[in-house]
Design an enzyme around this catalytic site. Sequence first.
Site, short mmCIF file in Angstrom:
data_model
loop_
_atom_site.label_atom_id
_atom_site.label_comp_id
_atom_site.label_asym_id
_atom_site.label_seq_id
_atom_site.Cartn_x
_atom_site.Cartn_y
_atom_site.Cartn_z
N GLU A 88 0.81 -1.22 0.00
CA GLU A 88 0.00 0.00 0.00
C GLU A 88 0.85 1.28 0.00
O GLU A 88 0.77 2.09 0.93
CB GLU A 88 -0.93 0.02 1.22
N GLU A 144 -4.97 -8.78 1.13
CA GLU A 144 -5.57 -8.41 2.42
C GLU A 144 -7.05 -8.17 2.20
O GLU A 144 -7.46 -7.56 1.21
CB GLU A 144 -5.00 -7.10 3.00
#
Length: 462
Positions: free
Chosen positions: A168, A367
């Site tokens: 991320e 995720e």
Amino acid sequence: MTLQYKFPEGFWWGSATSATQIEGAANEGGKGKNIWDHWYEKESNRFFENVGPESTSDFYHRYKEDVQLMKQIGHNTFRMSISWARLIPGGRGAVNQEAVTFYNNVINELLANDIEPFVNLFHFDMPLELQQEGGWESRAVVDAYAEYAKVAFGLFGDRVSKWFTFNEPIVPVEGGYLYDFHYPNIVDARRAAQVAYHTMIAHAKAVEAFRTFNIQDGKIGIILNLTPSYPRSQNPADLKASRIADLFFNRSFLDPAVLGAYPQELINILREHGQLPTTEKGDSDLLKENTADILGVNYYQPRRVKAKDHLPNPYGPFMPDWFFDNYEMPGRKMNPYRGWEIYEKGIYDIMINLKENYGNIESFISENGMGVQDEERFLEDGEIQDDYRIDFIREHLKWLHQAIEEGCNAKGYHLWTFMDNWSWMNAYKNRYGFFSVDIKTKERTPKKSAHWIKRVSEDNGF
Ligand code: BGP
């Protein structure tokens, strides 16, 4: 037993975590400081109930037990990260042998239990000394990262074949340079753009280095949090708002990582507003030649946007939000603890987008998960009855299954996360694990979802 949702042979069942969030031992084993250690020392009040990163879930000392628990619930893969500040204290120079021993032990333990380690190099945790040099604003830090990546490939590449450069990468940009939820708490879009750009250059340099290592079945990629931007309506003004939000928050990393170039429309917007980062000759070739082999997709929530209700304050700092307002759709389903909307079909929309616009790159859900506060409320006979988490996972898996049926190249599903862990500013507020962790004794206890996922992983479906 016939399964309604059968996943392809070899599907990756597992979970993800990161070094700072589970290892603890922040001041042990020769680890240097990272920005989280430092920020907590300076402003502990900004962390939920003043809980800092020093001991977290104590994986550093309990990894053996944890790997056994992973095996018990059917993991065949596990994503972890290396702490740069542990491996190379200060970020540059000598390698810390205690860290090498620790990561070797973890990797070997996983492999001995038939769990393939997926290794990520950077999960929000810049070594403090490099941050003090300017962090990702500094081109020298980009070079230090490329060196660190080479060290890691060299040390662990004989056993680890799946590598990720960043988790991320937009989050440190948003948190540290736009919206004040990560150190160094700067609000400046021009600097944010520089940080974002240099992160991508660092990624490409690591990919370039990886190619010289001849790692058996080696694949390298990046993990992006893709949040589809749904417009409030089909009104052209809403559509434009969602397109621009998508440019800023998804395509800013997805396009260079997978297609090897930035979207022209994003460049135009930044240029028009004087926010373009500094670049160097050769950068665009570097990006073009070093695209990712594999993409991890983190998906928690959608983004809903609409055209702005009011003109932005001309005296306020430039922000991506000058082009859209967030939209609260009436009737949306919420996870009230984390404040995130739950929209399971988003996972399907992301996968279809990857198939249609990104060459159907090999991907997986790296995720997905549901953070819930005060989970002890759901304790029965010593175990947390987290039926809400089982529902959450099952409904997302159904959409992932649908995408795979339609030809999407999705190879696995990793929950965030294996056991409750420390989360950035939220510390232990919201719990995500298949195993609960008592933050005083560090004792691990399975939740109902642990038993459920064991069956699903072993049956390869449900
Ligand atoms: C992702 C991060 C993780 C993790 C997760 C849950 O953005 O990659 O590190 O923390 O979100 O979010 P949070 O911990 O903020 O509730």
